[in-house]
Motif scaffolding. Structure first.
Motif, PDB file in Angstrom:
ATOM      1  N   ILE A  29     -13.128  11.774  -6.849  1.00  0.00           N
ATOM      2  CA  ILE A  29     -12.444  13.241  -6.870  1.00  0.00           C
ATOM      3  C   ILE A  29     -11.543  13.204  -7.959  1.00  0.00           C
ATOM      4  N   ASN A  30     -10.767  14.194  -8.291  1.00  0.00           N
ATOM      5  CA  ASN A  30      -9.841  14.480  -9.150  1.00  0.00           C
ATOM      6  C   ASN A  30      -8.437  14.394  -8.124  1.00  0.00           C
ATOM      7  N   PHE A  31      -7.439  13.428  -8.537  1.00  0.00           N
ATOM      8  CA  PHE A  31      -6.500  13.129  -7.971  1.00  0.00           C
ATOM      9  C   PHE A  31      -5.208  12.648  -8.698  1.00  0.00           C
ATOM     10  N   GLU A  32      -4.014  12.658  -7.926  1.00  0.00           N
ATOM     11  CA  GLU A  32      -2.963  12.038  -8.630  1.00  0.00           C
ATOM     12  C   GLU A  32      -2.063  11.706  -7.364  1.00  0.00           C
ATOM     13  N   ILE A  33      -1.379  10.542  -7.603  1.00  0.00           N
ATOM     14  CA  ILE A  33      -0.524   9.937  -6.645  1.00  0.00           C
ATOM     15  C   ILE A  33       0.815   9.865  -7.365  1.00  0.00           C
ATOM     16  N   LEU A  34       1.752  10.622  -6.717  1.00  0.00           N
ATOM     17  CA  LEU A  34       3.159  10.827  -7.345  1.00  0.00           C
ATOM     18  C   LEU A  34       4.214  10.064  -6.182  1.00  0.00           C
ATOM     19  N   CYS A  35       4.971   9.255  -6.811  1.00  0.00           N
ATOM     20  CA  CYS A  35       5.865   8.606  -5.848  1.00  0.00           C
ATOM     21  C   CYS A  35       7.301   8.747  -6.482  1.00  0.00           C
ATOM     22  N   GLN A  36       8.105   8.897  -5.511  1.00  0.00           N
ATOM     23  CA  GLN A  36       9.461   9.040  -6.081  1.00  0.00           C
ATOM     24  C   GLN A  36      10.658   8.362  -5.146  1.00  0.00           C
ATOM     25  N   ASP A  37      11.382   7.799  -5.574  1.00  0.00           N
ATOM     26  CA  ASP A  37      12.293   7.040  -4.937  1.00  0.00           C
ATOM     27  C   ASP A  37      13.690   7.731  -4.901  1.00  0.00           C
ATOM     28  N   ASP A  38      14.253   7.980  -3.782  1.00  0.00           N
ATOM     29  CA  ASP A  38      15.349   8.907  -3.673  1.00  0.00           C
ATOM     30  C   ASP A  38      16.797   8.599  -3.977  1.00  0.00           C
ATOM     31  N   ALA A  39      16.957   7.541  -5.218  1.00  0.00           N
ATOM     32  CA  ALA A  39      17.799   6.987  -5.996  1.00  0.00           C
ATOM     33  C   ALA A  39      18.703   6.016  -4.861  1.00  0.00           C
ATOM     34  N   SER A  40      17.726   5.027  -4.374  1.00  0.00           N
ATOM     35  CA  SER A  40      18.081   3.964  -3.422  1.00  0.00           C
ATOM     36  C   SER A  40      18.757   2.948  -4.274  1.00  0.00           C
ATOM     37  N   GLU A  41      18.332   2.895  -5.555  1.00  0.00           N
ATOM     38  CA  GLU A  41      18.693   1.525  -6.300  1.00  0.00           C
ATOM     39  C   GLU A  41      18.258   0.091  -5.818  1.00  0.00           C
ATOM     40  N   SER A  42      17.246   0.469  -5.222  1.00  0.00           N
ATOM     41  CA  SER A  42      16.664  -0.883  -4.469  1.00  0.00           C
ATOM     42  C   SER A  42      15.742  -1.915  -5.438  1.00  0.00           C
ATOM     43  N   GLY A  43      16.215  -3.240  -5.155  1.00  0.00           N
ATOM     44  CA  GLY A  43      15.601  -4.083  -5.892  1.00  0.00           C
ATOM     45  C   GLY A  43      14.181  -4.068  -5.553  1.00  0.00           C
ATOM     46  N   LEU A  44      13.473  -3.462  -4.512  1.00  0.00           N
ATOM     47  CA  LEU A  44      12.078  -3.269  -4.397  1.00  0.00           C
ATOM     48  C   LEU A  44      11.476  -2.470  -5.261  1.00  0.00           C
ATOM     49  N   ASN A  45      12.340  -1.678  -6.037  1.00  0.00           N
ATOM     50  CA  ASN A  45      11.559  -0.877  -7.205  1.00  0.00           C
ATOM     51  C   ASN A  45      10.867  -1.626  -8.211  1.00  0.00           C
ATOM     52  N   VAL A  46      11.380  -2.933  -8.520  1.00  0.00           N
ATOM     53  CA  VAL A  46      10.666  -3.664  -9.446  1.00  0.00           C
ATOM     54  C   VAL A  46       9.026  -3.667  -9.050  1.00  0.00           C
ATOM     55  N   PHE A  47       8.853  -3.871  -7.784  1.00  0.00           N
ATOM     56  CA  PHE A  47       7.535  -3.745  -7.642  1.00  0.00           C
ATOM     57  C   PHE A  47       6.760  -2.602  -7.416  1.00  0.00           C
ATOM     58  N   ASN A  48       7.579  -1.249  -7.232  1.00  0.00           N
ATOM     59  CA  ASN A  48       6.986   0.096  -7.175  1.00  0.00           C
ATOM     60  C   ASN A  48       6.768   0.710  -8.698  1.00  0.00           C
ATOM     61  N   GLU A  49       7.402  -0.122  -9.617  1.00  0.00           N
ATOM     62  CA  GLU A  49       7.246   0.016 -11.296  1.00  0.00           C
ATOM     63  C   GLU A  49       5.694  -0.232 -11.487  1.00  0.00           C
ATOM     64  N   ASN A  50       4.910  -1.189 -10.534  1.00  0.00           N
ATOM     65  CA  ASN A  50       3.553  -1.482 -11.041  1.00  0.00           C
ATOM     66  C   ASN A  50       2.677  -0.073 -10.751  1.00  0.00           C
ATOM     67  N   VAL A  51       3.141   0.879 -10.027  1.00  0.00           N
ATOM     68  CA  VAL A  51       2.398   1.952  -9.646  1.00  0.00           C
ATOM     69  C   VAL A  51       2.115   2.704 -10.841  1.00  0.00           C
ATOM     70  N   ASN A  52       2.704   2.510 -12.022  1.00  0.00           N
ATOM     71  CA  ASN A  52       2.710   3.203 -13.148  1.00  0.00           C
ATOM     72  C   ASN A  52       1.372   2.673 -13.971  1.00  0.00           C
ATOM     73  N   ALA A  53       1.123   1.651 -13.590  1.00  0.00           N
ATOM     74  CA  ALA A  53      -0.200   0.874 -14.314  1.00  0.00           C
ATOM     75  C   ALA A  53      -1.272   1.513 -13.484  1.00  0.00           C
ATOM     76  N   LEU A  54      -1.487   2.189 -12.601  1.00  0.00           N
ATOM     77  CA  LEU A  54      -2.630   2.612 -12.148  1.00  0.00           C
ATOM     78  C   LEU A  54      -2.806   4.120 -12.595  1.00  0.00           C
ATOM     79  N   SER A  55      -4.121   4.354 -12.816  1.00  0.00           N
ATOM     80  CA  SER A  55      -4.688   5.469 -13.459  1.00  0.00           C
ATOM     81  C   SER A  55      -4.336   6.628 -12.331  1.00  0.00           C
ATOM     82  N   ASN A  56      -3.962   7.760 -12.902  1.00  0.00           N
ATOM     83  CA  ASN A  56      -3.359   9.052 -12.306  1.00  0.00           C
ATOM     84  C   ASN A  56      -2.152   8.813 -11.246  1.00  0.00           C
ATOM     85  N   CYS A  57      -1.566   7.719 -11.293  1.00  0.00           N
ATOM     86  CA  CYS A  57      -0.348   7.465 -10.510  1.00  0.00           C
ATOM     87  C   CYS A  57       0.983   7.281 -11.577  1.00  0.00           C
ATOM     88  N   SER A  58       2.038   7.726 -10.718  1.00  0.00           N
ATOM     89  CA  SER A  58       3.217   7.685 -11.296  1.00  0.00           C
ATOM     90  C   SER A  58       4.387   7.224 -10.280  1.00  0.00           C
TER      91      SER A  58
END
Length: 296
Positions: A29-58
């Protein structure tokens, strides 16, 4: 086709996105996955940045906190497809045909809710209240949810048409936790939206501690009173408000609030312990509700 919207706060969302991405790709299917952290400033966002390497994901980490409702609205505004799937970042996909099930059920519905489950075993003795309430009260069967389609609607694991969501949206004027689902569901009921409940649950991953859940419950009750006082929901839409309205009409809220104050420590001891009683939890909720404006 499908925009998957994932609001996050201090959570590693990458495993969830990886599974969603795989299933969407397999469905073709045509799809997109949009993820948005609400200014938590979490160290876990290092892992979340990997989402940007997936097609149609941000993945985006906001600089300024929007609060949960407005974070969801912001994601919906960015979405480019006709169907929006709201799924919280701490959800766990438990079926390998999860996306396909939603696609098969689009049909003529405005909203489709798949349900939610809690794990069979409580993760720890400090999480028993949230786990027990989830297992015994929230984890309803599809048949039970369809009996009261609007009142059983939660906006985690929910597909909604974008044009329908744009008519309701989450109320950005309310900043505290809780009852955003209630208000949005009520607005959908006023529009006579077509709601379908299906058997396509996700598992609730990050279960609050007893102490945190009690604090969140207090915030949600404060929101509920606000919705009631500003007439943003009907009295008969939610049973707890029906009861509060009756107590207020019979001038009993002051008495109930005094009883609540007398037993508050006992309530707290039970509800933060290893084996919280849900009857005590209901008494706590009614008592706290009446204590917010006891003389009104």
């Amino acid at each position: 086709m499908l925009s998957i919207l994932v609001p996050i706060y201090n959570y590693n969302v990458y495993p969830l996105v990886l599974e969603l991405h795989k299933q969407c790709t397999d469905c073709g299917i045509n799809f997109e996955i949009l993820c948005q952290d609400d200014a938590s400033e979490s160290g876990l966002n290092v892992f979340n940045e990997n989402v940007n390497a997936l097609s149609n994901c941000s993945f985006v980490s906001l600089k300024k906190n929007l609060a949960h409702r407005e974070n969801r609205n912001s994601l919906a505004e960015k979405a480019k497809f006709d169907y929006l799937l709201f799924i919280d970042g701490d959800s766990i996909i438990i079926h390998n045909n999860y996306i396909q099930k939603y696609i098969d059920n689009f049909h003529d519905y405005d909203v489709i809710y798949g349900g939610r489950l809690h794990p069979e075993k409580c993760p720890s003795n400090t999480q028993t209240l949230r786990w027990k309430y989830g297992r015994l009260i929230e984890d309803k069967t599809t048949a039970n949810r369809n009996k009261n389609p609007y009142q059983s609607l939660l906006f985690n694991n929910t597909v909604i048409k974008k044009e329908r969501f744009n008519k309701v949206k989450f109320d950005k004027n309310i900043k505290k936790y809780g009852h955003d689902d209630t208000q949005l569901s009520y607005q959908l009921s006023l529009l006579k939206s077509k709601v379908n409940h299906i058997d396509n649950p996700v598992e609730h991953g990050a279960i609050d501690t007893n102490f945190d859940y009690l604090n969140k419950t207090k915030e949600s009750l404060e929101n509920l009173i606000l919705l009631y006082e500003e007439e943003k929901i009907a009295v008969d839409f939610i049973r707890l408000i029906q009861l509060y309205h009756f107590l207020k009409r019979t001038k009993s809220t002051f008495i109930v609030s005094k009883i609540y104050t007398f037993f508050e420590k006992q309530f707290f001891k039970n509800l933060t312990g290893k084996n919280p009683n849900l009857l005590v939890f209901n008494l706590f909720r009614v008592g706290y509700l009446c204590s917010i404006h006891p003389k009104n």
